[in-house]
Write a protein that holds these residues in place. Structure first.
Motif, PDB file in Angstrom:
ATOM      1  N   ALA A 100       0.745  -1.139  -0.019  1.00  0.00           N
ATOM      2  CA  ALA A 100       0.138  -0.187   0.094  1.00  0.00           C
ATOM      3  C   ALA A 100       0.904   1.256  -0.118  1.00  0.00           C
ATOM      4  O   ALA A 100       2.112   1.108   0.210  1.00  0.00           O
ATOM      5  CB  ALA A 100      -0.921  -0.069   1.263  1.00  0.00           C
ATOM      6  N   GLY A 125      -2.413  -9.343   7.194  1.00  0.00           N
ATOM      7  CA  GLY A 125      -1.941  -9.571   5.950  1.00  0.00           C
ATOM      8  C   GLY A 125      -0.895  -8.571   5.736  1.00  0.00           C
ATOM      9  O   GLY A 125      -0.916  -7.988   4.745  1.00  0.00           O
ATOM     10  N   GLU A 147       0.764 -12.744   8.625  1.00  0.00           N
ATOM     11  CA  GLU A 147       0.768 -12.947   7.215  1.00  0.00           C
ATOM     12  C   GLU A 147       1.232 -14.649   6.991  1.00  0.00           C
ATOM     13  O   GLU A 147       1.717 -15.319   7.584  1.00  0.00           O
ATOM     14  CB  GLU A 147       2.279 -12.417   6.540  1.00  0.00           C
ATOM     15  CG  GLU A 147       2.480 -12.934   5.011  1.00  0.00           C
ATOM     16  CD  GLU A 147       1.451 -12.683   4.031  1.00  0.00           C
ATOM     17  OE1 GLU A 147       0.971 -11.485   4.101  1.00  0.00           O
ATOM     18  OE2 GLU A 147       1.137 -13.545   3.543  1.00  0.00           O
ATOM     19  N   TYR A 194      -5.031  -2.602  11.130  1.00  0.00           N
ATOM     20  CA  TYR A 194      -5.374  -2.030   9.663  1.00  0.00           C
ATOM     21  C   TYR A 194      -5.152  -3.086   8.802  1.00  0.00           C
ATOM     22  O   TYR A 194      -4.894  -4.414   8.930  1.00  0.00           O
ATOM     23  CB  TYR A 194      -3.505  -1.454   9.485  1.00  0.00           C
ATOM     24  CG  TYR A 194      -3.208  -1.113   8.070  1.00  0.00           C
ATOM     25  CD1 TYR A 194      -3.855  -0.334   7.328  1.00  0.00           C
ATOM     26  CD2 TYR A 194      -2.701  -2.296   7.265  1.00  0.00           C
ATOM     27  CE1 TYR A 194      -3.557  -0.117   6.072  1.00  0.00           C
ATOM     28  CE2 TYR A 194      -2.234  -2.069   6.163  1.00  0.00           C
ATOM     29  CZ  TYR A 194      -2.696  -1.021   5.366  1.00  0.00           C
ATOM     30  OH  TYR A 194      -2.376  -0.921   3.893  1.00  0.00           O
TER      31      TYR A 194
HETATM   32  C1  LIG Z   1      -2.738  -6.466  -0.471  1.00  0.00           C
HETATM   33  S1  LIG Z   1      -1.536  -7.041   0.484  1.00  0.00           S
HETATM   34  C2  LIG Z   1      -1.243  -5.905   1.862  1.00  0.00           C
HETATM   35  C3  LIG Z   1       0.255  -5.890   2.199  1.00  0.00           C
HETATM   36  C4  LIG Z   1       0.419  -4.994   3.391  1.00  0.00           C
HETATM   37  N1  LIG Z   1      -0.652  -5.152   4.285  1.00  0.00           N
HETATM   38  C5  LIG Z   1       0.391  -3.535   2.739  1.00  0.00           C
HETATM   39  O1  LIG Z   1      -0.563  -2.836   3.172  1.00  0.00           O
HETATM   40  O2  LIG Z   1       1.081  -3.151   2.009  1.00  0.00           O
HETATM   41  C6  LIG Z   1      -2.544  -8.594   1.151  1.00  0.00           C
HETATM   42  C7  LIG Z   1      -1.646  -9.620   1.934  1.00  0.00           C
HETATM   43  O3  LIG Z   1      -2.522 -10.342   2.806  1.00  0.00           O
HETATM   44  C8  LIG Z   1      -2.145 -11.776   2.739  1.00  0.00           C
HETATM   45  N2  LIG Z   1      -3.139 -12.633   3.462  1.00  0.00           N
HETATM   46  C9  LIG Z   1      -4.277 -12.712   2.609  1.00  0.00           C
HETATM   47  N3  LIG Z   1      -5.124 -13.538   3.480  1.00  0.00           N
HETATM   48  C10 LIG Z   1      -4.580 -13.735   4.823  1.00  0.00           C
HETATM   49  C11 LIG Z   1      -4.981 -14.408   5.865  1.00  0.00           C
HETATM   50  N4  LIG Z   1      -6.203 -15.096   5.915  1.00  0.00           N
HETATM   51  N5  LIG Z   1      -4.222 -14.418   6.925  1.00  0.00           N
HETATM   52  C12 LIG Z   1      -2.827 -13.749   6.815  1.00  0.00           C
HETATM   53  N6  LIG Z   1      -2.491 -12.920   5.730  1.00  0.00           N
HETATM   54  C13 LIG Z   1      -3.364 -13.168   4.699  1.00  0.00           C
HETATM   55  C14 LIG Z   1      -1.540 -11.916   1.465  1.00  0.00           C
HETATM   56  O4  LIG Z   1      -0.771 -13.215   1.491  1.00  0.00           O
HETATM   57  C15 LIG Z   1      -0.934 -10.494   1.125  1.00  0.00           C
HETATM   58  O5  LIG Z   1       0.311 -10.689   1.471  1.00  0.00           O
END
Ligand SMILES: C[S@@+](CC[C@H](N)C(=O)[O-])C[C@H]1O[C@@H](n2cnc3c(N)ncnc32)[C@H](O)[C@@H]1O
Length: 259
Positions: A100, A125, A147, A194
């Motif tokens: 983000a 995530g 994550e 967040y």
């Molecule tokens: C759009 S990225 C966001 C990255 C970071 N939070 C940012 O804002 O820059 C979404 C992330 O959520 C992780 N994710 C998706 N489902 C998840 C879950 N159930 N538990 C933990 N991580 C998850 C994905 O692997 C991915 O790395």
């Protein structure tokens, strides 16, 4: 051009929640002035106009090309869900990895005007840790990312070591946890939570239940910052979540949580 500025629509349908493009653009320009400074922002605006007019110039000044302050971290790129090291049913509920904007994040966090030292920060995530890097600049009690991809968690762990080595951590503690957001247990203390559209509505429902269960009895206001809130209906329908603002024309939604 008029349609771009004034319609309430997603810039990338399917990947972005519908939002007001005009308000988003106005706030984005403001945030770039605030954090990047005058010259990079003016160049970014000119580059945006050049791209709208399909002129093949100034590409390197587009805001996304100007990049992040943390060029020394490995947080870039997109990892599509099918390339995440997860079983198929988990991939189906997840979204791809993409960092983000740290500037949008900083602007939203700073407007909360909270005593950082009393708060834990949690990113559901957290991927490679791009937002963890922005969050540790504030003196939170702790900054934690959850994550579920081991591959991304390992990149985040390396990035965290680098942040610590460079003394860029103002928070008391910083960790990436390898696990599923739906089962992560929160300490019963004040939190800023967040989420950057990491997962589907079912996981969000489970996460919302966990938050209200684990944080019951916390006296201080709890905030949930939802960036690209594709499944905001889940929170809108939950009477323990109260929407308090929709920054960037609704590309973000901020809720206060009363467990
Ligand atoms: C759009 S990225 C966001 C990255 C970071 N939070 C940012 O804002 O820059 C979404 C992330 O959520 C992780 N994710 C998706 N489902 C998840 C879950 N159930 N538990 C933990 N991580 C998850 C994905 O692997 C991915 O790395």
């Amino acid at each position: 051009m008029v349609r771009y500025f004034f319609t309430r629509t997603a810039r990338i349908p399917g990947f972005e929640v519908e939002h007001n493009q005009f308000l988003r653009t106005a706030r984005t320009v403001f945030v770039n002035f605030k954090y990047r400074g005058f010259v990079p922002t003016i160049l970014g605006i000119m580059a945006r106009f050049a791209s709208k007019l399909q002129l093949p110039v100034m590409q390197k000044f587009m805001f996304q090309e100007q990049g992040s302050e943390y060029t020394w971290l490995d947080t870039g790129g997109i990892v599509e869900v099918q390339n995440l090291d997860l079983p198929e049913e988990k991939q189906r509920a997840a979204t791809r990895y993409e960092a983000a904007s740290e500037y949008e994040f900083r602007d939203v966090v700073e407007r909360l005007k909270i005593p950082y030292k009393k708060y834990h920060f949690l990113d559901y995530g957290s991927g490679k840790g791009a937002i963890l890097a922005a969050a540790v600049a504030y003196p939170f009690k702790s900054v934690v990312g959850v994550e579920h991809s081991l591959m991304l968690h390992e990149v985040a762990t390396k990035n965290i070591l680098e942040m610590k080595r460079r003394n860029s951590v103002a928070a008391e503690a910083l960790n990436s946890v390898h696990g599923d957001a739906a089962t992560y247990q929160l300490a019963p203390e004040p939190h800023i939570i967040y989420l950057y559209n990491s997962f589907d509505a079912n996981i969000l429902r489970a996460v919302a239940e966990r938050i209200t269960h684990d944080l019951v009895g916390v006296q201080e206001p709890i905030y949930f910052l939802y960036n690209n809130p594709m499944h905001h209906v889940v929170l809108d329908e939950n009477d323990k979540f109260q929407k308090i603002s929709s920054p960037f024309g609704g590309k973000w939604m901020v809720y206060s949580v009363s467990p």
